[in-house]
Design a protein around this motif. Structure first.
Motif, short mmCIF file in Angstrom:
data_model
loop_
_atom_site.label_atom_id
_atom_site.label_comp_id
_atom_site.label_asym_id
_atom_site.label_seq_id
_atom_site.Cartn_x
_atom_site.Cartn_y
_atom_site.Cartn_z
N GLY A 1 0.81 -1.21 0.00
CA GLY A 1 0.00 0.00 0.00
C GLY A 1 0.84 1.26 0.00
O GLY A 1 0.64 2.17 -0.79
N LYS A 2 1.84 1.34 0.88
CA LYS A 2 2.72 2.49 0.99
C LYS A 2 4.08 2.13 0.43
O LYS A 2 4.61 1.06 0.74
N PRO A 3 4.69 2.99 -0.41
CA PRO A 3 6.02 2.67 -0.95
C PRO A 3 7.03 2.41 0.15
O PRO A 3 7.03 3.07 1.20
N LEU A 4 7.88 1.42 -0.08
CA LEU A 4 8.90 1.03 0.89
C LEU A 4 10.22 1.67 0.49
O LEU A 4 10.73 1.44 -0.61
N ALA A 5 10.77 2.49 1.37
CA ALA A 5 12.06 3.13 1.10
C ALA A 5 13.19 2.23 1.56
O ALA A 5 13.08 1.55 2.58
N GLY A 6 14.27 2.21 0.81
CA GLY A 6 15.42 1.40 1.17
C GLY A 6 16.57 1.69 0.23
O GLY A 6 16.63 2.75 -0.41
N VAL A 7 17.50 0.75 0.15
CA VAL A 7 18.64 0.88 -0.75
C VAL A 7 18.86 -0.45 -1.47
O VAL A 7 18.47 -1.51 -0.98
N MET A 8 19.46 -0.35 -2.65
CA MET A 8 19.85 -1.53 -3.41
C MET A 8 21.36 -1.47 -3.59
O MET A 8 21.90 -0.46 -4.04
N GLN A 9 22.04 -2.57 -3.22
CA GLN A 9 23.50 -2.59 -3.30
C GLN A 9 23.94 -3.83 -4.08
O GLN A 9 23.37 -4.91 -3.93
N PHE A 10 24.98 -3.64 -4.91
CA PHE A 10 25.50 -4.74 -5.72
C PHE A 10 26.84 -5.20 -5.14
O PHE A 10 27.77 -4.40 -4.96
N ILE A 11 26.92 -6.50 -4.86
CA ILE A 11 28.17 -7.13 -4.44
C ILE A 11 28.69 -7.87 -5.66
O ILE A 11 28.12 -8.90 -6.07
N VAL A 12 29.76 -7.36 -6.27
CA VAL A 12 30.20 -7.83 -7.59
C VAL A 12 31.46 -8.67 -7.45
O VAL A 12 32.45 -8.25 -6.83
N ALA A 13 31.42 -9.85 -8.06
CA ALA A 13 32.60 -10.74 -8.11
C ALA A 13 33.24 -10.63 -9.48
O ALA A 13 32.55 -10.57 -10.50
N GLY A 14 34.58 -10.60 -9.51
CA GLY A 14 35.29 -10.51 -10.78
C GLY A 14 36.79 -10.45 -10.58
O GLY A 14 37.30 -10.87 -9.54
N GLU A 15 37.50 -9.91 -11.57
CA GLU A 15 38.96 -9.83 -11.53
C GLU A 15 39.40 -8.38 -11.51
O GLU A 15 38.80 -7.52 -12.16
N THR A 16 40.49 -8.16 -10.77
CA THR A 16 41.09 -6.84 -10.77
C THR A 16 41.90 -6.66 -12.05
O THR A 16 42.02 -7.58 -12.87
N ALA A 17 42.49 -5.48 -12.21
CA ALA A 17 43.31 -5.22 -13.39
C ALA A 17 44.52 -6.15 -13.45
O ALA A 17 45.05 -6.43 -14.53
N ARG A 18 44.98 -6.69 -12.30
CA ARG A 18 46.12 -7.61 -12.25
C ARG A 18 45.70 -9.06 -12.40
O ARG A 18 46.53 -9.97 -12.32
N GLY A 19 44.38 -9.32 -12.57
CA GLY A 19 43.90 -10.68 -12.76
C GLY A 19 43.58 -11.41 -11.48
O GLY A 19 43.38 -12.63 -11.50
N THR A 20 43.51 -10.71 -10.37
CA THR A 20 43.21 -11.34 -9.09
C THR A 20 41.70 -11.40 -8.88
O THR A 20 40.99 -10.42 -9.09
N GLU A 21 41.22 -12.59 -8.46
CA GLU A 21 39.80 -12.74 -8.16
C GLU A 21 39.47 -11.99 -6.87
O GLU A 21 40.18 -12.12 -5.86
N THR A 22 38.38 -11.23 -6.91
CA THR A 22 37.99 -10.47 -5.73
C THR A 22 36.50 -10.14 -5.81
O THR A 22 35.85 -10.36 -6.83
#
Length: 227
Positions: free
Chosen positions: A153-174
């Motif tokens: 009924g009433k809009p719910l305020a909050g936040v959306m956050q992305f936790i991203v998995a991938g490689e750094t510029a040096r090729g390290t998984e993080t």
């Protein structure tokens, strides 16, 4: 020559006199004229001179010209008002048509959202669909969130956050946590935008967290690949 008899006691002939009614009439005319002159001199405004009459006529003509000008201005203003009323009616009709179109689109969007697969994890806020792409050094996203109709009924305020998995510029998984995005969710919400990533980072997949506030309570979650 016949002699004329002298009669010392004889009557003299009477002289001719004006009739009484004529005398009264003339006297009345004289009195009336005098009264008119008296009233005019004592009680009525003085007669205008030729120059005063000319000035008065000029003032009258000027006032008449001003009256005609104001009458014309009033007519122009009336026309403008009528045109404005007509334009307002046209805008009201267009607004009504736009509202009808918006309502149809809202129903169409609601139908499309309802046809999407449900969020496997469920939750207070469900992540029904999402698409992620790399836009330079930013993560571009298109996400559709929904809530249960019974609690929407009433809009719910909050936040959306992305936790991203991938490689750094040096090729390290993080894994990196990107900046939270403020949201407000009614029955459904389509979100589109982009979030900066570290320079040279290559994302592979992202976990969507819907929170009531930054680092707050988890309301919804889903993992998706980055294309």
């Amino acid at each position: 020559m016949k002699p004329v008899a002298f009669d010392p006691y004889g009557r003299r002939r009477s002289r001719w006199r004006l009739p009484r009614w004529l005398v009264l009439l003339l006297v009345g005319i004289a009195i009336g004229a005098g009264g008119v002159v008296l009233i005019q001199e004592r009680y009525l405004p003085p007669r205008l001179s030729a120059s005063a009459s000319t000035a008065l006529r000029a003032s009258f003509e000027k006032a008449e010209a001003e009256r005609l000008r104001l009458q014309g201005a009033l007519a122009d203003t009336t026309k403008q008002l009528e045109a404005a009323v007509a334009d307002k009616k046209g805008l009201a009709d267009e607004l009504g048509a736009s509202r009808d179109t918006a309502e149809r689109l809202r129903k169409d969007v609601a139908a499309v959202v309802a046809s999407l697969p449900p969020d496997p994890r469920g939750g207070t806020v469900e992540v029904r669909a999402g698409r992620f792409t790399v836009d330079g050094s930013a993560l571009a996203y298109d996400v559709i969130l929904t809530r249960d109709r019974a609690t929407a009924g009433k809009p719910l305020a909050g936040v959306m956050q992305f936790i991203v998995a991938g490689e750094t510029a040096r090729g390290t998984e993080t894994t990196v946590s990107l900046k939270p995005v403020a949201i407000s969710v009614g029955s459904h919400e389509s979100l589109r935008g982009s979030v900066p990533m570290p320079e040279g980072f290559k994302p592979r997949q992202t976990t969507i967290h819907v929170l009531d506030r930054p680092e707050g309570k988890l309301l919804g979650m889903r993992v998706m690949y980055v294309k």
